[in-house]
Motif scaffolding. Structure first.
Motif, PDB file in Angstrom:
ATOM      1  N   ALA A  68      72.058  17.810   7.218  1.00  0.00           N
ATOM      2  CA  ALA A  68      71.446  18.665   6.199  1.00  0.00           C
ATOM      3  C   ALA A  68      72.529  19.520   5.530  1.00  0.00           C
ATOM      4  CB  ALA A  68      70.397  19.567   6.853  1.00  0.00           C
ATOM      5  N   TRP A  69      72.106  20.336   4.575  1.00  0.00           N
ATOM      6  CA  TRP A  69      73.015  21.258   3.904  1.00  0.00           C
ATOM      7  C   TRP A  69      73.651  22.165   4.948  1.00  0.00           C
ATOM      8  CZ3 TRP A  69      72.981  26.573   3.801  1.00  0.00           C
ATOM      9  CH2 TRP A  69      73.856  27.163   2.903  1.00  0.00           C
ATOM     10  N   ARG A  70      74.957  22.387   4.832  1.00  0.00           N
ATOM     11  CA  ARG A  70      75.715  23.111   5.850  1.00  0.00           C
ATOM     12  C   ARG A  70      76.123  24.489   5.368  1.00  0.00           C
ATOM     13  NH1 ARG A  70      78.728  19.548   9.011  1.00  0.00           N
ATOM     14  NH2 ARG A  70      79.348  21.412  10.136  1.00  0.00           N
ATOM     15  N   ILE A  71      76.415  25.346   6.317  1.00  0.00           N
ATOM     16  CA  ILE A  71      76.981  26.659   6.021  1.00  0.00           C
ATOM     17  C   ILE A  71      78.456  26.442   5.698  1.00  0.00           C
ATOM     18  CG2 ILE A  71      77.538  28.919   6.995  1.00  0.00           C
ATOM     19  CD1 ILE A  71      75.022  28.555   8.791  1.00  0.00           C
ATOM     20  N   ASP A 127      74.418  26.058  11.959  1.00  0.00           N
ATOM     21  CA  ASP A 127      75.278  25.064  11.326  1.00  0.00           C
ATOM     22  C   ASP A 127      75.384  23.800  12.174  1.00  0.00           C
ATOM     23  OD1 ASP A 127      76.937  24.406   9.043  1.00  0.00           O
ATOM     24  OD2 ASP A 127      78.618  24.430  10.450  1.00  0.00           O
ATOM     25  N   LYS A 128      75.419  23.943  13.481  1.00  0.00           N
ATOM     26  CA  LYS A 128      75.472  22.769  14.358  1.00  0.00           C
ATOM     27  C   LYS A 128      74.182  21.955  14.233  1.00  0.00           C
ATOM     28  CE  LYS A 128      76.855  20.054  17.673  1.00  0.00           C
ATOM     29  NZ  LYS A 128      78.114  19.345  17.728  1.00  0.00           N
ATOM     30  N   ALA A 129      73.046  22.642  14.203  1.00  0.00           N
ATOM     31  CA  ALA A 129      71.772  21.933  14.057  1.00  0.00           C
ATOM     32  C   ALA A 129      71.715  21.191  12.726  1.00  0.00           C
ATOM     33  CB  ALA A 129      70.604  22.916  14.179  1.00  0.00           C
ATOM     34  N   LYS A 130      72.218  21.831  11.672  1.00  0.00           N
ATOM     35  CA  LYS A 130      72.238  21.177  10.364  1.00  0.00           C
ATOM     36  C   LYS A 130      73.206  20.004  10.344  1.00  0.00           C
ATOM     37  CE  LYS A 130      70.698  25.057   7.664  1.00  0.00           C
ATOM     38  NZ  LYS A 130      70.481  25.222   6.247  1.00  0.00           N
TER      39      LYS A 130
END
Length: 88
Positions: free
Chosen positions: A31-34, A23-26
């Motif tokens: 980008a789309w997140r968790i 989630d941090k990378a996204k």
């Protein structure tokens, strides 16, 4: 039976740790997140992996409800471990 308990605990904590990293990378890439409810559920069910993920990736550390969910998870796991080992 203890090996199953420890293996399960390790696995869900590794998954939680990985989800915080993903989630941090996204978030960095926009980008789309968790969804937060998934991460909060991880905090309840896998507090060690979630807590380590929060601080290792510096992710969600400014949101107090993530800290509360992680603390509640530690309390939940401590109670479950007490009952589990008391009965066995």
């Amino acid at each position: 039976m203890n090996h199953l308990w420890l293996s399960s605990l390790l696995l869900i904590n590794l998954i939680a740790f990985a989800l915080y990293g993903i989630d941090k990378a996204k978030a960095i890439r926009h980008a789309w997140r968790i969804p937060e409810r998934i991460l909060l559920t991880c905090s309840l069910l896998a507090p060690l992996g979630s807590g380590l993920g929060m601080f290792a990736f510096r992710h969600k550390i400014r949101k107090p409800y993530f800290h509360l969910a992680t603390l509640a998870g530690f309390i939940l796991w401590a109670a479950a471990a007490y009952v589990f080992f008391k009965l066995s």
